[in-house]
Enzyme design. Structure first.
Site, PDB file in Angstrom:
ATOM      1  N   CYS A  63       0.816  -1.236   0.000  1.00  0.00           N
ATOM      2  CA  CYS A  63       0.000   0.000   0.000  1.00  0.00           C
ATOM      3  C   CYS A  63       0.842   1.274   0.000  1.00  0.00           C
ATOM      4  CB  CYS A  63      -0.954   0.008   1.181  1.00  0.00           C
ATOM      5  SG  CYS A  63      -2.199  -1.278   1.061  1.00  0.00           S
ATOM      6  N   HIS A  79      -3.261   7.658   3.293  1.00  0.00           N
ATOM      7  CA  HIS A  79      -3.664   6.374   2.711  1.00  0.00           C
ATOM      8  C   HIS A  79      -5.083   6.077   3.174  1.00  0.00           C
ATOM      9  CE1 HIS A  79      -3.721   2.369   1.306  1.00  0.00           C
ATOM     10  NE2 HIS A  79      -3.557   1.791   2.475  1.00  0.00           N
ATOM     11  N   ASN A  83     -10.008   0.567   0.172  1.00  0.00           N
ATOM     12  CA  ASN A  83      -8.534   0.571   0.153  1.00  0.00           C
ATOM     13  C   ASN A  83      -8.048   0.114  -1.223  1.00  0.00           C
ATOM     14  OD1 ASN A  83      -5.807   0.177   0.465  1.00  0.00           O
ATOM     15  ND2 ASN A  83      -5.971  -0.955   2.397  1.00  0.00           N
TER      16      ASN A  83
HETATM   17  N1  COA Z   1     -18.789  -8.171   8.642  1.00  0.00           N
HETATM   18  C1  COA Z   1     -19.299  -8.480   9.847  1.00  0.00           C
HETATM   19  N2  COA Z   1     -18.521  -8.933  10.869  1.00  0.00           N
HETATM   20  C2  COA Z   1     -17.208  -9.062  10.642  1.00  0.00           C
HETATM   21  C3  COA Z   1     -16.633  -8.750   9.391  1.00  0.00           C
HETATM   22  C4  COA Z   1     -17.481  -8.303   8.378  1.00  0.00           C
HETATM   23  N3  COA Z   1     -17.020  -7.973   7.160  1.00  0.00           N
HETATM   24  N4  COA Z   1     -15.298  -8.976   9.487  1.00  0.00           N
HETATM   25  C5  COA Z   1     -15.047  -9.400  10.727  1.00  0.00           C
HETATM   26  N5  COA Z   1     -16.190  -9.465  11.431  1.00  0.00           N
HETATM   27  C6  COA Z   1     -16.379  -9.848  12.817  1.00  0.00           C
HETATM   28  C7  COA Z   1     -15.259 -10.687  13.380  1.00  0.00           C
HETATM   29  O1  COA Z   1     -15.470 -12.043  13.049  1.00  0.00           O
HETATM   30  C8  COA Z   1     -15.369 -10.430  14.878  1.00  0.00           C
HETATM   31  O2  COA Z   1     -16.374 -11.256  15.363  1.00  0.00           O
HETATM   32  P1  COA Z   1     -16.270 -11.880  16.859  1.00  0.00           P
HETATM   33  O3  COA Z   1     -16.162 -10.697  17.779  1.00  0.00           O
HETATM   34  O4  COA Z   1     -17.546 -12.645  16.987  1.00  0.00           O
HETATM   35  O5  COA Z   1     -15.032 -12.719  16.841  1.00  0.00           O
HETATM   36  C9  COA Z   1     -15.909  -9.011  14.951  1.00  0.00           C
HETATM   37  O6  COA Z   1     -16.385  -8.691  13.635  1.00  0.00           O
HETATM   38  C10 COA Z   1     -14.894  -7.955  15.405  1.00  0.00           C
HETATM   39  O7  COA Z   1     -13.694  -8.090  14.729  1.00  0.00           O
HETATM   40  P2  COA Z   1     -12.487  -7.142  15.093  1.00  0.00           P
HETATM   41  O8  COA Z   1     -11.274  -7.734  14.488  1.00  0.00           O
HETATM   42  O9  COA Z   1     -12.484  -6.801  16.527  1.00  0.00           O
HETATM   43  O10 COA Z   1     -12.906  -5.788  14.349  1.00  0.00           O
HETATM   44  P3  COA Z   1     -12.105  -4.457  14.301  1.00  0.00           P
HETATM   45  O11 COA Z   1     -12.843  -3.406  15.015  1.00  0.00           O
HETATM   46  O12 COA Z   1     -10.642  -4.637  14.617  1.00  0.00           O
HETATM   47  O13 COA Z   1     -12.204  -4.108  12.732  1.00  0.00           O
HETATM   48  C11 COA Z   1     -10.896  -4.245  10.743  1.00  0.00           C
HETATM   49  C12 COA Z   1     -11.668  -5.012  11.807  1.00  0.00           C
HETATM   50  C13 COA Z   1     -10.271  -5.257   9.786  1.00  0.00           C
HETATM   51  C14 COA Z   1     -11.852  -3.344  10.005  1.00  0.00           C
HETATM   52  C15 COA Z   1      -9.809  -3.377  11.431  1.00  0.00           C
HETATM   53  O14 COA Z   1      -9.078  -4.166  12.330  1.00  0.00           O
HETATM   54  C16 COA Z   1      -8.875  -2.769  10.446  1.00  0.00           C
HETATM   55  O15 COA Z   1      -9.249  -1.908   9.664  1.00  0.00           O
HETATM   56  N6  COA Z   1      -7.584  -3.152  10.469  1.00  0.00           N
HETATM   57  C17 COA Z   1      -6.607  -2.597   9.587  1.00  0.00           C
HETATM   58  C18 COA Z   1      -6.746  -3.235   8.233  1.00  0.00           C
HETATM   59  C19 COA Z   1      -6.042  -2.471   7.188  1.00  0.00           C
HETATM   60  O16 COA Z   1      -6.144  -1.269   7.137  1.00  0.00           O
HETATM   61  N7  COA Z   1      -5.325  -3.178   6.335  1.00  0.00           N
HETATM   62  C20 COA Z   1      -4.645  -2.616   5.268  1.00  0.00           C
HETATM   63  C21 COA Z   1      -3.479  -1.839   5.723  1.00  0.00           C
HETATM   64  S1  COA Z   1      -2.765  -1.097   4.355  1.00  0.00           S
END
Ligand code: COA
Length: 324
Positions: free
Chosen positions: A115, A251, A281
């Protein structure tokens, strides 16, 4: 001798025609518009059509930037493309775009920094210009990341989109890019990766096992912390303070990460360019797409100071502070 700066003289971008909303994704995977919006800020993403490639989007973005600049392809003496989704293994996407533009003969290569690809490409092109070797460079960030997605995996499939952005950089005695920073730490490779390829082989799975694997929560934490120190380092390298920045163009991975960086810079959100809601993204495409939107919408004006930054797989992280 007066210092040589590289100046962005024009921007361009390209998105696939097809926009897919969160409601559309609800129909194919167990997710909800509410979950996606509240966790990421994403409302929709554009997805490349069958046969539409990273090179196609890069070419269109480049063509628009060149047209806006009033620069002919033959005047370009460097093309750098940030991408992690090249059309083919080689030649590079930069060479494919060069041929389509008719800029044959100039140096052309790709940079794979996930990215951070566009920010790396911009930093490299800036150094070529500052060295006196290059007068006009085309810097592109382009991706078709949705080709590396498993649409059954709700943790990743809702986050990404396709698109490209480009800038024409020119040597100038007027500022210009003041500072660029580039970093990587391969120790984090397993938190965000796509571990198949020519040497390790492919898998007997759909799409040969080509798909993004990500530990979302861990990536989130490191991204916030790393971007926090990156913006401080960039201000220091440019000899500037938070109050000198007119616009943050970050980003576009997650609105909550963007808000954390804005808070660190003490910037209200109305001075932050946000396109993650529309584009999701797009990896290397994200910053130049946001920049092109900011310029064409009239938000960013000539003479303003912009702080651009990105974070991605590797991990990699990079930035630029420039006067537009
Ligand atoms: N829809 C519904 N539920 C979802 C889901 C979706 N698309 N994806 C995950 N979940 C669920 C998970 O299974 C989890 O369930 P559980 O609590 O029963 O286990 C719950 O949502 C919470 O997951 P969590 O990992 O705590 O969510 P979060 O608040 O950390 O958000 C991201 C997840 C991926 C959005 C966040 O961590 C993020 O943006 N991370 C950075 C990713 C990124 O930017 N990557 C590229 C970098 S360049």
């Amino acid at each position: 001798m007066a210092p040589i700066y590289s100046r962005i003289i024009a921007t361009g971008s390209a998105l696939p025609e097809r926009a897919v909303s969160n409601a559309d994704l609800e129909k194919i995977v167990d997710t909800s518009d509410e979950w996606i919006r509240s966790r990421t800020g994403i409302r929709q993403r554009h997805i490349a059509a069958d046969g539409e490639t990273t090179g196609d989007l890069a070419f269109l973005a480049a063509q628009r930037a060149l047209e806006t600049a009033g620069v002919k392809a033959a005047e370009i003496d460097l093309i750098v493309v940030g991408t992690t989704t090249p059309d083919i293994i080689f030649p590079s996407t930069a060479c494919l775009v060069q041929q389509r533009l008719g800029a044959n003969g100039c140096a052309a290569f790709d940079v794979n920094a996930a990215c951070s690809g566009f920010m790396y490409a911009l930093g490299i092109a800036d150094k070529f210009i500052k060295s006196g070797q290059t007068k006009k460079a085309l810097v592109i960030g382009a991706e078709t990341l949705t080709r590396m997605i498993d649409w059954n995996e709700r943790e990743t499939c809702v986050l990404f989109g396709d698109g490209a952005g480009a800038v024409v950089l020119e040597a100038s005695s007027e500022p210009g890019i003041y500072a660029t920073c580039m970093h990587a730490d391969g120790g984090y490779k397993e938190l965000l990766w796509n571990p198949v390829g020519v040497s390790v082989g492919f898998k007997d799975e759909p799409n040969h096992g080509v798909r993004i694997k990500m530990a979302g929560r861990e990536v989130f934490k490191v991204a916030v912390k790393t971007l926090d120190s990156l913006v401080g380092e960039t201000l220091e390298a440019a000899g500037m303070h938070e109050a000198d920045i007119d616009w943050l163009i970050p980003h576009q991975a997650n609105l909550r990460i963007i808000e954390a960086t804005a808070k660190r810079l003490e910037m209200p959100m109305d001075r932050v360019i946000v396109t993650v809601d529309q584009h999701a993204n797009t990896s290397s495409g994200s910053v130049p797409l946001a920049l092109d939107y900011a310029v064409r919408s009239g938000k960013v004006q000539r003479g303003q100071n912009l702080l651009l930054e990105a974070f991605g797989g590797g991990f990699t992280w990079a930035s630029a502070l420039l006067r537009y």
